[in-house]
Design a protein around this motif. Structure first.
Motif, PDB file in Angstrom:
ATOM      1  N   TYR A 169     -13.535  -7.321 -12.951  1.00 10.91           N
ATOM      2  CA  TYR A 169     -13.996  -8.636 -12.504  1.00 10.91           C
ATOM      3  C   TYR A 169     -14.606  -9.471 -13.625  1.00 10.91           C
ATOM      4  O   TYR A 169     -15.204  -8.962 -14.565  1.00 10.91           O
ATOM      5  N   HIS A 170     -14.416 -10.768 -13.494  1.00 11.20           N
ATOM      6  CA  HIS A 170     -15.026 -11.763 -14.378  1.00 11.20           C
ATOM      7  C   HIS A 170     -16.535 -11.688 -14.176  1.00 11.20           C
ATOM      8  O   HIS A 170     -17.029 -11.786 -13.051  1.00 11.20           O
ATOM      9  N   ASN A 171     -17.265 -11.515 -15.265  1.00  8.25           N
ATOM     10  CA  ASN A 171     -18.706 -11.290 -15.163  1.00  8.25           C
ATOM     11  C   ASN A 171     -19.442 -12.616 -14.948  1.00  8.25           C
ATOM     12  O   ASN A 171     -20.108 -13.148 -15.831  1.00  8.25           O
ATOM     13  N   SER A 172     -19.302 -13.123 -13.731  1.00  4.22           N
ATOM     14  CA  SER A 172     -19.888 -14.410 -13.353  1.00  4.22           C
ATOM     15  C   SER A 172     -20.159 -14.366 -11.856  1.00  4.22           C
ATOM     16  O   SER A 172     -19.821 -13.383 -11.181  1.00  4.22           O
ATOM     17  N   ALA A 173     -20.734 -15.445 -11.339  1.00  7.40           N
ATOM     18  CA  ALA A 173     -20.961 -15.518  -9.891  1.00  7.40           C
ATOM     19  C   ALA A 173     -19.654 -15.347  -9.140  1.00  7.40           C
ATOM     20  O   ALA A 173     -19.603 -14.689  -8.090  1.00  7.40           O
ATOM     21  N   TYR A 174     -18.593 -15.938  -9.667  1.00 14.47           N
ATOM     22  CA  TYR A 174     -17.271 -15.799  -9.061  1.00 14.47           C
ATOM     23  C   TYR A 174     -16.826 -14.342  -9.010  1.00 14.47           C
ATOM     24  O   TYR A 174     -16.459 -13.806  -7.952  1.00 14.47           O
ATOM     25  N   GLY A 175     -16.857 -13.682 -10.143  1.00 20.79           N
ATOM     26  CA  GLY A 175     -16.347 -12.320 -10.214  1.00 20.79           C
ATOM     27  C   GLY A 175     -17.176 -11.310  -9.447  1.00 20.79           C
ATOM     28  O   GLY A 175     -16.640 -10.310  -8.946  1.00 20.79           O
ATOM     29  N   ARG A 176     -18.481 -11.569  -9.341  1.00 15.73           N
ATOM     30  CA  ARG A 176     -19.348 -10.618  -8.637  1.00 15.73           C
ATOM     31  C   ARG A 176     -19.328 -10.797  -7.125  1.00 15.73           C
ATOM     32  O   ARG A 176     -19.831  -9.942  -6.396  1.00 15.73           O
ATOM     33  N   GLU A 177     -18.744 -11.885  -6.660  1.00 13.18           N
ATOM     34  CA  GLU A 177     -18.796 -12.214  -5.231  1.00 13.18           C
ATOM     35  C   GLU A 177     -18.235 -11.113  -4.312  1.00 13.18           C
ATOM     36  O   GLU A 177     -18.798 -10.858  -3.249  1.00 13.18           O
ATOM     37  N   PRO A 178     -17.135 -10.423  -4.655  1.00 15.61           N
ATOM     38  CA  PRO A 178     -16.572  -9.456  -3.708  1.00 15.61           C
ATOM     39  C   PRO A 178     -17.198  -8.064  -3.752  1.00 15.61           C
ATOM     40  O   PRO A 178     -16.824  -7.194  -2.949  1.00 15.61           O
ATOM     41  N   ILE A 179     -18.121  -7.827  -4.675  1.00 14.00           N
ATOM     42  CA  ILE A 179     -18.609  -6.460  -4.896  1.00 14.00           C
ATOM     43  C   ILE A 179     -19.211  -5.867  -3.629  1.00 14.00           C
ATOM     44  O   ILE A 179     -18.901  -4.728  -3.235  1.00 14.00           O
ATOM     45  N   ARG A 180     -20.079  -6.625  -2.968  1.00 13.28           N
ATOM     46  CA  ARG A 180     -20.757  -6.087  -1.778  1.00 13.28           C
ATOM     47  C   ARG A 180     -19.745  -5.659  -0.716  1.00 13.28           C
ATOM     48  O   ARG A 180     -19.873  -4.593  -0.098  1.00 13.28           O
ATOM     49  N   THR A 181     -18.729  -6.481  -0.499  1.00 16.22           N
ATOM     50  CA  THR A 181     -17.726  -6.172   0.517  1.00 16.22           C
ATOM     51  C   THR A 181     -16.955  -4.917   0.144  1.00 16.22           C
ATOM     52  O   THR A 181     -16.710  -4.047   0.995  1.00 16.22           O
ATOM     53  N   LEU A 182     -16.543  -4.807  -1.107  1.00 19.41           N
ATOM     54  CA  LEU A 182     -15.782  -3.636  -1.532  1.00 19.41           C
ATOM     55  C   LEU A 182     -16.631  -2.368  -1.479  1.00 19.41           C
ATOM     56  O   LEU A 182     -16.109  -1.281  -1.207  1.00 19.41           O
ATOM     57  N   GLU A 183     -17.926  -2.501  -1.715  1.00 25.20           N
ATOM     58  CA  GLU A 183     -18.813  -1.340  -1.588  1.00 25.20           C
ATOM     59  C   GLU A 183     -18.850  -0.850  -0.145  1.00 25.20           C
ATOM     60  O   GLU A 183     -18.785   0.359   0.119  1.00 25.20           O
TER      61      GLU A 183
END
Length: 427
Positions: A169-183
């Motif tokens: 992921y792009h290390n920005s607000a954009y790239g971090r956005e899906p992390i919680r869902t994928l976790e």
């Protein structure tokens, strides 16, 4: 004299007041490391409004005006563009950047101007009870993470137990956005999630792909943008990672993301929120806009993935404006009226066909509580020999039982932090 005065007044009333243009600012980025994606989107957005002016005389008899302001995908410049254009009668903002979106949410809320972050931005803005002025239909990042997971389930007999999936992921607000869902999804389906960040702009990825080669994941899912996508596809080819196990989100699936790698990119997969291929509206744009010398660009992007997405975004804005005109019975609408039109937007299959855009996106309706749409996406695959994207699935729905609780939780926290009393959409 009285008779002449009466006739003159009647004539003025019949003529009516001169109506201002319907203003649609475009916060574009034709420069900088993300220009390759910003240019076709901006071209498609502007060209569709030009088509409406040339073919239809605008929207409801009122001409449209696209005010373009260059942000270079820089958050500070994006805010400056907003401040410099909001007094021009702006009806809706499309920031085309998650970072800019986050900064503009409190501003548009205070100013009473709608914001549409189509498939990006703050995911929990899908909750219209909290985010009255913000919309992210037809889908958001948590939807797309769920759709990709559902696709992987479909090709693995319904089970991802024991699989290893890398999120690049792009290390920005954009790239971090899906992390919680994928976790959450990794816990639910029993797959191991490995997170690898790529710093802006994304040209340096050697260490990440060494890690991928060492970890030997079953799949790599990419949340990239701009040059990051091109570099990632080439790096995957360098380590001979199977392209049909490499899946980008809907901002990692444009032509310029794969063409630099040549034949090595064949089979790469990505999500797409909009259709690709021949659409009658593209012929109309060619005739009324490009051939007439009125195109925003040189015309070479016509029909590309991101050109169609920009055109799609403009269509949704135009249809919302027409809906607002119908609701309020006036042609010269205000931003508040535009918001009402966006909240009452109903995109049917029949309407898309009338517009020459059959299948460009899913049919959906917006409501007071749901500003996010259905969240559907299709998987497409790159055919390097033919130099085109091929759609390989129908629209896949996200798992709302996973995404909705996360939206509720995050929007409730935002409301509490900002002293917002949520609307009651059931009243």
């Amino acid at each position: 004299m009285k008779k002449l005065a009466t006739l003159a007044l009647a004539g003025l009333m019949a003529a009516g007041p001169a109506m201002a243009d319907l203003v649609f600012p475009s916060l574009s980025y034709r420069t900088g490391p993300y220009a390759a994606g910003g240019i076709p989107f901006a071209d498609g957005y502007a060209d569709y409004f030009t088509l409406l002016n040339q073919r239809d005389g605008g929207i409801g008899g009122v001409m449209t005006n696209v005010i373009e302001c260059e942000t270079a995908y820089n958050t500070e410049r994006g805010v400056e563009c907003y401040e410099s254009t909001r007094g021009e009668g702006a009806l809706v903002y499309q920031p085309l950047s998650t970072g800019i979106t986050y900064q503009l949410i409190p501003r548009v809320t205070a100013d009473g101007i709608p914001l549409h972050s189509m498939g990006y931005g703050r995911t929990s803005a899908a909750n219209g009870e909290v985010f009255e002025w913000v919309f992210n239909y037809p889908g958001n990042y948590w939807d797309s993470a769920s759709v990709i997971t559902n696709y992987l389930l479909s090709i693995n007999d319904g089970s991802l137990e024991g699989k290893k999936i890398v999120l690049l992921y792009h290390n920005s607000a954009y790239g971090r956005e899906p992390i919680r869902t994928l976790e959450v999804l990794s816990e639910q389906y029993g797959f191991e999630l490995v997170q690898l960040a790529v710093d802006h702009p994304g040209q340096e990825q050697g260490n990440q792909w060494l890690t991928i080669r060492r970890e030997r994941p079953d799949y790599v899912v990419m949340w990239g943008w701009g040059v990051m996508n091109q570099v990632a596809v080439q790096e995957a080819a360098n380590i001979r990672f199977p392209m049909d196990h490499f899946i980008g989100n809907w901002w990692s699936g444009a032509e310029h993301d794969v063409t630099p790698a040549g034949a090595a990119a064949d089979g790469y997969l990505s999500l797409n929120m909009n259709g690709v291929g021949d659409l009658p509206v593209l012929d109309q744009i060619q005739e009324h806009v490009i051939d007439a010398g009125l195109a925003a660009g040189d015309g070479s992007n016509l029909g590309s993935v991101l050109y169609i997405r920009g055109m799609y975004a403009a269509m949704l804005a135009a249809e919302a404006a027409a809906t607002a005109q119908e609701i309020h019975g006036v042609a010269d609408i205000t931003p508040a009226m535009m918001r009402d039109g966006m909240e009452a937007l109903n995109i049917t299959e029949e309407r898309m066909e009338e517009l020459g855009m059959a299948g460009v996106g899913p049919a959906f309706a917006v409501s007071c509580s749901n500003h996010g749409g259905p969240g559907m996406g299709r998987i497409q695959q790159w055919n390097a020999a033919d130099q085109r994207w091929v759609t390989v699935t129908d629209f896949i729905a996200p798992d709302d039982s996973v995404t909705q609780p996360l939206i509720d939780e995050d929007s409730a926290a935002f409301a509490a932090e900002n002293a917002i009393e949520p609307r009651n959409c059931d009243s």
